[in-house]
Write an enzyme that holds these catalytic residues in place. Structure first.
Site, PDB file in Angstrom:
ATOM      1  N   HIS A 275     -10.380  -3.662   9.254  1.00  0.00           N
ATOM      2  CA  HIS A 275     -10.112  -3.492   7.814  1.00  0.00           C
ATOM      3  C   HIS A 275     -10.469  -4.728   6.989  1.00  0.00           C
ATOM      4  O   HIS A 275     -10.696  -4.618   5.781  1.00  0.00           O
ATOM      5  CB  HIS A 275      -8.632  -3.212   7.588  1.00  0.00           C
ATOM      6  CG  HIS A 275      -8.235  -1.785   7.734  1.00  0.00           C
ATOM      7  ND1 HIS A 275      -8.881  -0.754   7.086  1.00  0.00           N
ATOM      8  CD2 HIS A 275      -7.204  -1.204   8.414  1.00  0.00           C
ATOM      9  CE1 HIS A 275      -8.274   0.397   7.387  1.00  0.00           C
ATOM     10  NE2 HIS A 275      -7.270   0.155   8.191  1.00  0.00           N
TER      11      HIS A 275
ATOM     12  N   GLU B   2       0.832  -1.204   0.000  1.00  0.00           N
ATOM     13  CA  GLU B   2       0.000   0.000   0.000  1.00  0.00           C
ATOM     14  C   GLU B   2       0.872   1.262   0.000  1.00  0.00           C
ATOM     15  O   GLU B   2       1.788   1.369   0.825  1.00  0.00           O
ATOM     16  CB  GLU B   2      -0.904   0.036   1.231  1.00  0.00           C
ATOM     17  CG  GLU B   2      -1.922   1.161   1.165  1.00  0.00           C
ATOM     18  CD  GLU B   2      -2.800   1.237   2.416  1.00  0.00           C
ATOM     19  OE1 GLU B   2      -2.366   0.791   3.485  1.00  0.00           O
ATOM     20  OE2 GLU B   2      -3.907   1.767   2.300  1.00  0.00           O
TER      21      GLU B   2
ATOM     22  N   GLU C 205      -3.101  -4.176   6.787  1.00  0.00           N
ATOM     23  CA  GLU C 205      -4.261  -5.073   6.813  1.00  0.00           C
ATOM     24  C   GLU C 205      -4.372  -6.020   5.619  1.00  0.00           C
ATOM     25  O   GLU C 205      -5.486  -6.347   5.209  1.00  0.00           O
ATOM     26  CB  GLU C 205      -5.531  -4.220   6.876  1.00  0.00           C
ATOM     27  CG  GLU C 205      -5.838  -3.393   5.611  1.00  0.00           C
ATOM     28  CD  GLU C 205      -5.262  -1.980   5.660  1.00  0.00           C
ATOM     29  OE1 GLU C 205      -4.319  -1.769   6.438  1.00  0.00           O
ATOM     30  OE2 GLU C 205      -5.750  -1.104   4.917  1.00  0.00           O
TER      31      GLU C 205
ATOM     32  N   GLU D  84     -10.130   3.951   7.003  1.00  0.00           N
ATOM     33  CA  GLU D  84      -9.439   4.232   8.256  1.00  0.00           C
ATOM     34  C   GLU D  84     -10.416   4.683   9.346  1.00  0.00           C
ATOM     35  O   GLU D  84     -10.197   4.424  10.531  1.00  0.00           O
ATOM     36  CB  GLU D  84      -8.345   5.284   8.045  1.00  0.00           C
ATOM     37  CG  GLU D  84      -7.237   4.847   7.096  1.00  0.00           C
ATOM     38  CD  GLU D  84      -6.550   3.554   7.522  1.00  0.00           C
ATOM     39  OE1 GLU D  84      -6.559   3.230   8.717  1.00  0.00           O
ATOM     40  OE2 GLU D  84      -6.046   2.859   6.624  1.00  0.00           O
TER      41      GLU D  84
ATOM     42  N   HIS E 175      -7.951  -2.846  14.932  1.00  0.00           N
ATOM     43  CA  HIS E 175      -7.916  -1.930  13.791  1.00  0.00           C
ATOM     44  C   HIS E 175      -7.729  -2.724  12.485  1.00  0.00           C
ATOM     45  O   HIS E 175      -8.513  -2.577  11.536  1.00  0.00           O
ATOM     46  CB  HIS E 175      -6.765  -0.931  13.986  1.00  0.00           C
ATOM     47  CG  HIS E 175      -6.582   0.033  12.870  1.00  0.00           C
ATOM     48  ND1 HIS E 175      -6.923   1.362  12.972  1.00  0.00           N
ATOM     49  CD2 HIS E 175      -6.106  -0.123  11.609  1.00  0.00           C
ATOM     50  CE1 HIS E 175      -6.662   1.966  11.837  1.00  0.00           C
ATOM     51  NE2 HIS E 175      -6.156   1.090  10.985  1.00  0.00           N
ATOM     52  N   GLU E 176      -6.718  -3.568  12.469  1.00  0.00           N
ATOM     53  CA  GLU E 176      -6.419  -4.307  11.233  1.00  0.00           C
ATOM     54  C   GLU E 176      -7.525  -5.307  10.902  1.00  0.00           C
ATOM     55  O   GLU E 176      -7.834  -5.525   9.726  1.00  0.00           O
ATOM     56  CB  GLU E 176      -5.071  -5.027  11.355  1.00  0.00           C
ATOM     57  CG  GLU E 176      -3.891  -4.108  11.652  1.00  0.00           C
ATOM     58  CD  GLU E 176      -3.775  -2.931  10.708  1.00  0.00           C
ATOM     59  OE1 GLU E 176      -4.163  -3.063   9.536  1.00  0.00           O
ATOM     60  OE2 GLU E 176      -3.311  -1.849  11.124  1.00  0.00           O
TER      61      GLU E 176
ATOM     62  N   GLY F  42       2.820   0.849  11.300  1.00  0.00           N
ATOM     63  CA  GLY F  42       2.572   0.121  12.539  1.00  0.00           C
ATOM     64  C   GLY F  42       2.093  -1.278  12.223  1.00  0.00           C
ATOM     65  O   GLY F  42       2.513  -2.264  12.822  1.00  0.00           O
ATOM     66  N   ALA F  43       1.185  -1.341  11.232  1.00  0.00           N
ATOM     67  CA  ALA F  43       0.633  -2.623  10.807  1.00  0.00           C
ATOM     68  C   ALA F  43      -0.057  -2.424   9.456  1.00  0.00           C
ATOM     69  O   ALA F  43      -0.381  -1.293   9.082  1.00  0.00           O
ATOM     70  CB  ALA F  43      -0.372  -3.132  11.834  1.00  0.00           C
TER      71      ALA F  43
HETATM   72 ZN   LIG Z   1      -5.779   1.341   8.998  1.00  0.00          ZN
END
Ligand SMILES: [Zn+2]
Length: 379
Positions: free
Chosen positions: A339, A167, A302, A358, A335-336, A299-300
Site C-alpha cells: 500500500h 480510514e 497502511e 486492495e 500487504h501494508e 488487522g492493520a
Molecule cells: Zn489493504
C-alpha cells in the site's frame, strides 16, 4: 487496510460521484453541485499545520490548533470543511496574498455530512488563504479518530496511549480538514507529549525545530511530508512504547516485548527493498514505523510511514507462536507495505476505487513475501 477477518465499516457509493474537473493538481474551475455529501469545490487544501495537545487523563479532551493553507479557486463567501465530534473555539481566516483578515460572520455545523461552514463578510477573490481553527476533541475508546487505548503493565497498572485510525472518514475527528481522499495536501504535525510518553507520526521528528517554549510542554515537531497526501493516511501515536529497529524500520511495542518484535523487524526492511526493486520506485518517506497497538479494529492500516497493526498481526514469539503466525505476519507486512506504493503514493480518487488499492496490496501479500522468503509457505 487489511480487514478481511473483520466486519468492514465501509458502506460507500459504488459509483464515483466526483466529476473529472474536481480531480488532479489543477483546481476545479466550476462549483461542484449535485452530490450533497461532497465538499464544495471552491476551496482546496494545500497544507495543514497541526498542533495537538493530547490528554490521557481525566475527561480525555484534547486540544488542537489547525492552520489550513487553502486555495480559493472560485470567488466565494463561504468555506466548508469537515469536523466531527469536536468543539470549535475560534476561527480566523486570513488572505495570505494581501495579509489581511477576512471577518467570519457566521459558523454552522451540519452534522449529517460533518460539514463546518464559515460565512465570510463578503465574497473573497480567487487566491491563497489561511484558516486557523482552535478546537477541542475527544480521545474516544471506539478505535476511530485520535482514540485512546491502554494495556496493563508488569506492575498491574493501566497505562494509557493514544493512537489513530482514520480510514475512511475519521481524520475529521482528530483535526478540521477537507476529508476526501482526492483532496491531498502536505502535513506538518506537532504534538505536545504528556510526561513519560513520546510521539511518532508519519514523518521523522525534526530535532532541529526550535519550540517557542512558552507553554513549557514537551513538543515533538515532525518534518513536513515531502509531498501531498490523503487525510486518511495521516497517523500519530502517543505512548510509552519501546522500539526494536533494523535499518530505517522500527517496530514499536509495549515495553518488554523486544523478543517478539525481532521477526517483523528483520523481515520489514527486506520487503521494502524487494518492493523498491520490483516497482523501480523508491519508498518515498525517510523512515518506516510499525506499531503493535493493543486495541485495533482492523488487522492493520497502511498509514504512510507509520503502519499500525493489531498486536497479534505484528508480534511473534519464537518457540511459542505457531509457524502459521510467522507466515501471516510476513503476509500482513507485505500487504501494508504494498500500500505504501499502491494507495499511499498513488491514491484513490474516491472510495469506490479502493478495490484497486486492495487488489495490489493483496497481490504483494504473497508475491513480496515470496521474494524475501521462498520457503515460508512450504511446510
Ligand atoms: Zn489493504
Amino acid at each position: 487496510m487489511l480487514d478481511r477477518c473483520f466486519s468492514s465499516s465501509l458502506q460507500l457509493p459504488l459509483q464515483s460521484p466526483i466529476p473529472e474537473s474536481r480531480i488532479g493538481l489543477t483546481p476545479a474551475v466550476e462549483p461542484f453541485a449535485g452530490v450533497e455529501y461532497l465538499l464544495p469545490t471552491n476551496v482546496v487544501p494545500q497544507k495543514y499545520v497541526l498542533r495537538l495537545k493530547p490528554n490521557l487523563s481525566g475527561d480525555f479532551a484534547f486540544s488542537g490548533e489547525m492552520t489550513m493553507t487553502v486555495q480559493v479557486t472560485t470567488a466565494t463567501n463561504t468555506i466548508t470543511f469537515h469536523t466531527s465530534d469536536m468543539n470549535v473555539a475560534s476561527v480566523t481566516v486570513t488572505n495570505i496574498d494581501t495579509n489581511s483578515v477576512v471577518q467570519v460572520t457566521n459558523q454552522v455545523y451540519l452534522e449529517t455530512y460533518d460539514f463546518y461552514t464559515l460565512t465570510l463578510e463578503s465574497v473573497v477573490a480567487v487566491g491563497n488563504y489561511e484558516i486557523y481553527v482552535a478546537y477541542t476533541g475527544y480521545h474516544k475508546d471506539d478505535m476511530r479518530g485520535f482514540y485512546r487505548s491502554s494495556y496493563v503493565n508488569s506492575n498491574n497498572e493501566k497505562v494509557w496511549l493514544a493512537s489513530t485510525h482514520f480510514e475512511p472518514v475519521r481524520a475529521r475527528r482528530a483535526f478540521p480538514c477537507f476529508d476526501e481522499p482526492a483532496l491531498k495536501a502536505r502535513f506538518q504535525i506537532s504534538i505536545a507529549v504528556p510526561e513519560g510518553l513520546h510521539a511518532i507520526a508519519n514523518m521523522p521528528r525534526n530535532t532541529s525545530a526550535i519550540d517557542d517554549g512558552e507553554d513549557g510542554l514537551d513538543w515533538y515537531h515532525f518534518e513536513e511530508t515531502p509531498m501531498p497526501m490523503s487525510t486518511y493516511l495521516v497517523a500519530f501515536v502517543v505512548s510509552d512504547f519501546e522500539k526494536t529497529s533494523e535499518d530505517s524500520v522500527s517496530i514499536w511495542h509495549r515495553p518488554g516485548l523486544q523478543s517478539q518484535a525481532l521477526y517483523s523487524a528483520s523481515i520489514s526492511p527486506k520487503i521494502i527493498d524487494k518492493l523498491e526493486e520490483f516497482t523501480g520506485v523508491s519508498y518515498h518517506l525517510p523512515k518506516m514505523d510499525e506499531v503493535a497497538v493493543p486495541d485495533f479494529s482492523a488487522g492493520a492500516m497502511e498509514n504512510w510511514g507509520l503502519v499500525t497493526y493489531r498486536e497479534r498481526a505484528l508480534l511473534f514469539e519464537e518457540g511459542v507462536s505457531t509457524s502459521s503466525y510467522k507466515q501471516s505476519i510476513a503476509t500482513v507486512i507485505a500487504h501494508e507495505f504494498g500500500h505504501q506504493w499502491f494507495g499511499d503514493l498513488v491514491g484513490p480518487r474516491w472510495w469506490s476505487y479502493l478495490w484497486l488499492n486492495e487488489g495490489f496490496a493483496t497481490y504483494f501479500e504473497f508475491f513480496a513475501t515470496a521474494l524475501v522468503n521462498k520457503t515460508l509457505y512450504i511446510k
